[in-house]
Every structure is written in structure tokens, then in C-alpha cells.
Design an enzyme around this catalytic site. Structure first.
Site, mmCIF file in Angstrom:
data_model
loop_
_atom_site.group_PDB
_atom_site.id
_atom_site.type_symbol
_atom_site.label_atom_id
_atom_site.label_comp_id
_atom_site.label_asym_id
_atom_site.label_seq_id
_atom_site.Cartn_x
_atom_site.Cartn_y
_atom_site.Cartn_z
ATOM 1 C CD GLU A 1 -33.186 -14.378 -6.357
ATOM 2 O OE1 GLU A 1 -32.539 -15.007 -6.720
ATOM 3 O OE2 GLU A 1 -34.188 -14.398 -5.774
ATOM 4 C CB CYS B 1 -34.135 -18.164 -1.331
ATOM 5 S SG CYS B 1 -32.695 -17.840 -1.531
HETATM 6 O O1 LIG Z 1 -35.192 -16.865 -4.931
HETATM 7 C C1 LIG Z 1 -34.943 -17.741 -5.811
HETATM 8 N N1 LIG Z 1 -34.043 -17.457 -6.863
HETATM 9 C C2 LIG Z 1 -33.865 -18.299 -7.629
HETATM 10 O O2 LIG Z 1 -32.984 -18.373 -8.709
HETATM 11 N N2 LIG Z 1 -34.180 -19.810 -7.880
HETATM 12 C C3 LIG Z 1 -34.079 -20.878 -8.619
HETATM 13 C C4 LIG Z 1 -33.173 -21.938 -8.088
HETATM 14 C C5 LIG Z 1 -33.793 -22.948 -9.085
HETATM 15 O O3 LIG Z 1 -33.081 -23.009 -10.175
HETATM 16 C C6 LIG Z 1 -35.310 -22.472 -9.362
HETATM 17 C C7 LIG Z 1 -36.403 -22.884 -8.361
HETATM 18 O O4 LIG Z 1 -36.879 -24.367 -8.957
HETATM 19 P P1 LIG Z 1 -38.184 -25.319 -8.405
HETATM 20 O O5 LIG Z 1 -39.047 -24.099 -8.728
HETATM 21 O O6 LIG Z 1 -38.245 -26.177 -9.652
HETATM 22 O O7 LIG Z 1 -37.983 -25.456 -7.016
HETATM 23 O O8 LIG Z 1 -35.261 -21.280 -9.339
HETATM 24 C C8 LIG Z 1 -35.019 -19.899 -6.603
HETATM 25 C C9 LIG Z 1 -35.322 -18.898 -5.857
HETATM 26 C C10 LIG Z 1 -36.222 -19.547 -4.535
HETATM 27 O O9 LIG Z 1 -37.083 -18.572 -4.029
HETATM 28 ZN ZN LIG Z 2 -32.069 -17.295 -3.448
#
Ligand SMILES: O=c1[nH]c(=O)n([C@H]2C[C@H](O)[C@@H](COP(=O)(O)O)O2)cc1CO
Ligand SMILES: [Zn+2]
Length: 159
Positions: free
Chosen positions: A79, A103
Site C-alpha cells: 500500500e 497495517c
Molecule cells: O498491510 C500489509 N502490507 C504489506 O505489504 N505487508 C507485507 C510486509 C511483509 O513483507 C509481509 C508480511 O509478512 P509476514 O506475513 O511473513 O509477517 O507483507 C504486510 C502488511 C501487514 O498487514
Molecule cells: Zn502497511
């Protein structure tokens, strides 16, 4: 009579978010995002990845271990990349299609940019404080969010 099996807007934009996620090098969670204007024009796309100049091969993809050896302190969220990749001026009233619920940090940025709706695929971290904080801010800001309803259709792209 017109073709009947054309992709509807939601399917088209979520499809682009899903395809964008295929660019991600994250071995655990690939995320794709597509920002769309009020009148259904694509403004920007993004996926989670290391910042420019930070090699995918040299920076860690670990989830656990010492902070400096995990991905979390380095990786740019899908995002955030979609927001930063946008070269235009006006994002007010836009929609975000994203494969994972945003997030709290991305949510703050999305709110400040004037996003008005979030359509998400997975909410696998719904029980975390991070996502609870996101929803609290979105509720307060009057921004709607809804889960994408899969249509159980495969669209095959031969590459
Ligand atoms: O909103 C998000 N957007 C996003 O791009 N991410 C990315 C960060 C990390 O590369 C991965 C999350 O890693 P993991 O599921 O292994 O904790 O996704 C993680 C979130 C968390 O919600
Ligand atoms: Zn994020």
C-alpha cells in the site's frame, strides 16, 4: 449481444492487485495493491518489496531473529509503494484494492491521502493489534472497508 463473461470492476482491480503481488520476493506473504479513482481509472499499483537500492538478495526475508536480521524493518508495504508510486496529484475519493488488510502505518497514509474505500482479500492478521488499530482509525475517519467476494473463476494468463 455483448460478451457476458467480462470482468466486473471489482474482479478486474482485485485481479490487478493479485497479479502485482506476484512481483513480491517475500517467501511468506506476497501483497499487491491497486489504487483506483472514483471513476474507475487505475492511479497506481504496488507490492511489498525492499526499497530501491536495497538488494532482494542481500537484505533478510526472515520473520524471526534479531530485529536487524528480519524483513520487517526494511520492507516497503504494498500500500505504501502504491501511494509512493503515484505521480498524480489527486487521490481524494479513490479506492484501494489490496490482497491483505492494511497495517496501521499504511492506514494512516491512506487516510491522509483521502482514500474513501478499502476492498481487501485476506484479513489473516485481523486478531493483531496492528489491524485493530487500522480499523479503529478507519471507523473514526468514516472510511468504509469490505471484504472482496471471490467469484471462483480462474482467469488464465499464458506468459
Ligand atoms: O498491510 C500489509 N502490507 C504489506 O505489504 N505487508 C507485507 C510486509 C511483509 O513483507 C509481509 C508480511 O509478512 P509476514 O506475513 O511473513 O509477517 O507483507 C504486510 C502488511 C501487514 O498487514
Ligand atoms: Zn502497511
Amino acid at each position: 449481444m455483448k460478451r457476458q463473461d467480462y470482468l466486473k470492476w471489482d474482479e478486474y482491480f482485485m485481479g490487478i492487485a493479485i497479479l502485482s503481488a506476484e512481483r513480491s520476493k517475500d517467501p511468506n506473504t506476497s501483497v499487491g495493491a491497486c489504487i483506483v479513482s472514483e471513476d474507475n481509472k487505475i492511479l497506481s499499483v504496488g507490492y511489498n518489496g525492499m526499497p530501491i537500492g536495497c538488494s532482494d538478495d542481500e537484505f533478510p526475508w526472515e520473520r524471526e531473529g534479531s530485529t536487524l536480521e528480519t524483513k520487517y524493518v526494511y520492507v516497503c508495504h504494498a500500500e505504501m509503494n502504491a501511494i509512493l508510486n503515484y505521480t498524480g496529484t489527486h487521490m481524494k475519493g479513490a479506492k484501494l484494492y489490496v490482497t491483505l488488510f492494511p497495517c496501521n502505518e499504511c492506514t494512516k497514509a491512506l487516510i491522509q491521502k483521502g482514500i474513501s474505500e478499502i476492498i481487501y482479500l485476506s484479513d489473516k492478521y485481523a486478531e493483531t493489534d496492528i489491524v485493530k488499530a487500522s480499523k479503529r482509525m478507519l471507523n473514526a475517519a468514516g472510511i468504509s472497508y469490505r471484504s472482496y467476494t471471490p467469484i471462483n473463476r480462474d482467469v488464465v494468463i499464458s506468459l
